[in-house]
Design a protein around this motif. Structure first.
Motif, short mmCIF file in Angstrom:
data_model
loop_
_atom_site.label_atom_id
_atom_site.label_comp_id
_atom_site.label_asym_id
_atom_site.label_seq_id
_atom_site.Cartn_x
_atom_site.Cartn_y
_atom_site.Cartn_z
N LEU A 50 0.84 -1.19 0.00
CA LEU A 50 0.00 0.00 0.00
C LEU A 50 0.87 1.24 0.00
O LEU A 50 2.08 1.16 0.15
CB LEU A 50 -0.95 0.00 1.20
N LEU A 51 0.24 2.37 -0.16
CA LEU A 51 0.95 3.64 -0.14
C LEU A 51 0.18 4.59 0.76
O LEU A 51 -1.03 4.75 0.62
CB LEU A 51 1.06 4.22 -1.55
N LEU A 52 0.89 5.21 1.68
CA LEU A 52 0.32 6.19 2.59
C LEU A 52 0.99 7.53 2.29
O LEU A 52 2.21 7.63 2.33
CB LEU A 52 0.59 5.78 4.04
N VAL A 53 0.19 8.54 1.96
CA VAL A 53 0.71 9.86 1.62
C VAL A 53 0.13 10.87 2.63
O VAL A 53 -0.86 11.54 2.35
CB VAL A 53 0.34 10.26 0.18
N PRO A 54 0.73 10.95 3.82
CA PRO A 54 0.18 11.86 4.82
C PRO A 54 0.64 13.29 4.61
O PRO A 54 1.65 13.55 3.97
CB PRO A 54 0.77 11.30 6.13
N ARG A 55 -0.13 14.20 5.16
CA ARG A 55 0.26 15.60 5.17
C ARG A 55 -0.08 16.14 6.56
O ARG A 55 -1.18 15.96 7.05
CB ARG A 55 -0.48 16.38 4.11
N VAL A 56 0.91 16.77 7.18
CA VAL A 56 0.71 17.41 8.48
C VAL A 56 1.09 18.88 8.33
O VAL A 56 2.22 19.19 7.97
CB VAL A 56 1.56 16.74 9.59
N ASP A 57 0.13 19.75 8.60
CA ASP A 57 0.36 21.19 8.54
C ASP A 57 0.33 21.74 9.96
O ASP A 57 -0.58 21.39 10.74
CB ASP A 57 -0.72 21.89 7.72
N LEU A 58 1.30 22.58 10.31
CA LEU A 58 1.38 23.21 11.61
C LEU A 58 1.26 24.71 11.48
O LEU A 58 1.94 25.31 10.64
CB LEU A 58 2.70 22.88 12.29
N GLU A 59 0.42 25.30 12.31
CA GLU A 59 0.31 26.76 12.39
C GLU A 59 0.47 27.09 13.87
O GLU A 59 -0.36 26.69 14.69
CB GLU A 59 -1.04 27.24 11.90
N VAL A 60 1.52 27.81 14.20
CA VAL A 60 1.80 28.13 15.60
C VAL A 60 1.78 29.64 15.79
O VAL A 60 2.52 30.36 15.13
CB VAL A 60 3.17 27.54 16.05
N GLY A 61 0.91 30.10 16.71
CA GLY A 61 0.79 31.52 16.99
C GLY A 61 1.98 32.05 17.78
O GLY A 61 2.81 31.28 18.29
N ASN A 62 2.09 33.36 17.88
CA ASN A 62 3.17 33.99 18.63
C ASN A 62 3.22 33.46 20.06
O ASN A 62 2.20 33.40 20.73
CB ASN A 62 2.98 35.51 18.67
N GLY A 63 4.40 33.07 20.48
CA GLY A 63 4.59 32.55 21.84
C GLY A 63 4.08 31.13 22.02
O GLY A 63 4.21 30.57 23.11
N GLY A 64 3.49 30.54 21.00
CA GLY A 64 3.00 29.17 21.09
C GLY A 64 4.13 28.18 20.99
O GLY A 64 5.17 28.44 20.42
N ARG A 65 3.93 27.05 21.62
CA ARG A 65 4.93 25.98 21.54
C ARG A 65 4.27 24.64 21.74
O ARG A 65 3.23 24.50 22.23
CB ARG A 65 6.05 26.18 22.53
#
Length: 181
Positions: free
Chosen positions: A166-181
Motif C-alpha cells: 500500500l501507499l500512505l501519503v500523509p500531510r501534516v500542517d502546523l500553524e503556531v501563533g506567537n509565543g505558542g509551543r
C-alpha cells in the motif's frame, strides 16, 4: 481538486533518481493502487501508544478516513464538519512533486486540532494514522493550530498492516501563533 488532478496527471512518475526520491525504493507505480473507498478496521493497539501513561485526546485516521476524534484540551474536528475551508491543499505547493499533487487531488478527509490561545496541554494528544487496506493509496491530512502563548504536545504514530502492499501519503500542517509551543 480538478486543477490538482491536472497537475498530478501532467507530472511524471518518479524514477528514484530525483532528489526527493533518492532514498525510496519504488517497487510499483502510483497507478497500480486504488484510493480507499471504505476504510478497513483499525489495527490492534500498538505497544508504543499503549505505553503512554496519559493522553489529552485521540484522533484515529484509518486509510485516510477520520474514525475517531476527541480531546479534553483541544478542539478536534473533521474537515467536513468545519464551517470554513481548512486549506486542503496545505502548505506544500501542489506542483512540488507527484505525491503533493496526488494528495491535493485525492485527499477527501482530514482532522483539525486547535489549541486555543493560552491553553496548556499537560499530556500529548495522540494521532494514530493507519494504513490497513492492501493494494490501495490513502491521503490522510492533519492540521494542527496552536494559539498564541499556548502549549501543545501532539504525537503522531504512523502504522500499517504487516505485509500489505500500500501507499500512505500523509500531510501534516502546523500553524503556531506567537509565543505558542
Amino acid at each position: 481538486m480538478e486543477a490538482a488532478y491536472e497537475v498530478f496527471a501532467a507530472l511524471e512518475e518518479p524514477t528514484g533518481a530525483e532528489e526527493d526520491w533518492r532514498y525510496v525504493v519504488l517497487d510499483h507505480t502510483f497507478s497500480e493502487l486504488q484510493p480507499v473507498a471504505v476504510p478497513c478496521k483499525e489495527l490492534e493497539p500498538g505497544r508504543f501508544v499503549a505505553s503512554l501513561p496519559e493522553r489529552s485526546g485521540r484522533v484515529l485516521i484509518v486509510d485516510g478516513h477520520v474514525l475517531e476524534h476527541d480531546s479534553a484540551v483541544a478542539v478536534v474536528q473533521r474537515f467536513s464538519d468545519l464551517d470554513d475551508d481548512p486549506g486542503l491543499t496545505g502548505m506544500v505547493p501542489t506542483d512540488h512533486n507527484k505525491l503533493a499533487a496526488a494528495h491535493a487531488a485525492f485527499s477527501t478527509e482530514g482532522a483539525r486540532v486547535e489549541v486555543k490561545p493560552n491553553a496548556v496541554m499537560e499530556a500529548p494528544l495522540v494521532v494514530e494514522i493507519q494504513a490497513t487496506t492492501a493494494e490501495t493509496v490513502s491521503f490522510p491530512h492533519l492540521q494542527v493550530v496552536v494559539g498564541e502563548n499556548a502549549e501543545a504536545s501532539v504525537l503522531v504514530d504512523y502504522r500499517s498492516a504487516d505485509g500489505a502492499r500500500l501507499l500512505l501519503v500523509p500531510r501534516v500542517d502546523l500553524e503556531v501563533g506567537n509565543g505558542g509551543r
